[in-house]
Design an enzyme around this catalytic site. Sequence first.
Site, PDB file in Angstrom:
ATOM      1  N   ASP A 175      -1.617  -2.003  -4.845  1.00  0.00           N
ATOM      2  CA  ASP A 175      -2.269  -1.853  -3.552  1.00  0.00           C
ATOM      3  C   ASP A 175      -3.591  -2.653  -3.553  1.00  0.00           C
ATOM      4  O   ASP A 175      -3.617  -3.792  -4.023  1.00  0.00           O
ATOM      5  CB  ASP A 175      -2.473  -0.361  -3.258  1.00  0.00           C
ATOM      6  N   ASP A 235       9.521  -0.280  -1.384  1.00  0.00           N
ATOM      7  CA  ASP A 235       8.196  -0.522  -0.807  1.00  0.00           C
ATOM      8  C   ASP A 235       8.277  -1.634   0.224  1.00  0.00           C
ATOM      9  O   ASP A 235       8.136  -2.816  -0.098  1.00  0.00           O
ATOM     10  CB  ASP A 235       7.193  -0.874  -1.898  1.00  0.00           C
ATOM     11  N   HIS A 291       6.053   2.982  -2.304  1.00  0.00           N
ATOM     12  CA  HIS A 291       4.810   2.236  -2.494  1.00  0.00           C
ATOM     13  C   HIS A 291       3.990   2.791  -3.651  1.00  0.00           C
ATOM     14  O   HIS A 291       3.445   2.032  -4.457  1.00  0.00           O
ATOM     15  CB  HIS A 291       3.993   2.262  -1.203  1.00  0.00           C
TER      16      HIS A 291
END
Length: 322
Positions: free
Chosen positions: A123, A268, A298
């Site tokens: 991320d 994801d 994710h």
Amino acid sequence: MDVVRTPDERFAELPGYGYPPCYVEVGSKSTGPLRMHYVEAGPPDADPVLLLHGQPTWSYLYRTVIETLAAAGHWVLAPDLIGFGRSDKPVNRFDYTVERHVEWTARLVAALDLGRVSLVVQDWGGPIGLAVLAAEPQRFARVVATNTILHTSDPALDGRLRWANHATGDGRVVLAEALVDYISYTQRAPSLRASDFVSFATAGPVAPDVLAAYDAPFPDETYQAGMRQFPSLIALTPNDPGAALNRATWAALEHFDRPFLTAYADGDEASAGWAEIFAERVPGAQGQAHTVIEGAGHFVQEDKGTELGEVIARFIAATPSP
């Protein structure tokens, strides 16, 4: 800079997270004192593995990865970005910029004098951690990128990403509806809970006490400025400051010839397409087989933390440090 600290009792007896707190001072003249927290596990005489989280999680996300890597004999360091976890939290959301996150993380790396680092990014940990690497590549031995992005809004991204985010070359941009919805929600919602994002973006159910642990650092809106601000920092046009920073990072990565592994989850959607882009543009990724982590969303660390830890450990063992 007005700063708050989440009370220590909020972190008592969190499931799977019994690590004593460690802190480094990362402030400057422009920000004043700031204390950045990190988890430390495994033998400190081993080479470090640096695990960087993103939005809206904290080092708790990596707890199973930490356990797996420490058991394999690695010195594991998992910081909380400023504004998250046990780290200090400026209360003004506009005190948070991507450049400052990079500076704060670089100060932690320098304060601990880390070298021969295995960098693991997910991320927002990607744009932040890879920018730190771009400034001091000699500190880093290898990289594992999982479910992360490095947006520049370049027209060449057209057709490459499931969540479209690119310019067209004629003064317009193309943005995926889901991306716009996500940014709009985080800016307009009267309150945010980290656990809502985690439960939405994992492939399987998450236990209620674990979801509560994700919320522990953020008892009310006073503590949530960093969480609230991150989505607004996503680069949406080529003129965005974040896009310029990411272009500089790409320029450095295109000369990074040390081992670079992509290990993305199959579930994801937001990060789909980025593994191939890293593999094409980073010399160290060329020749490395992309690892697909099946049955994960994710937040791959929550869905498949042990498996991700094992992937990282095997990669380190197969690519000796310089």
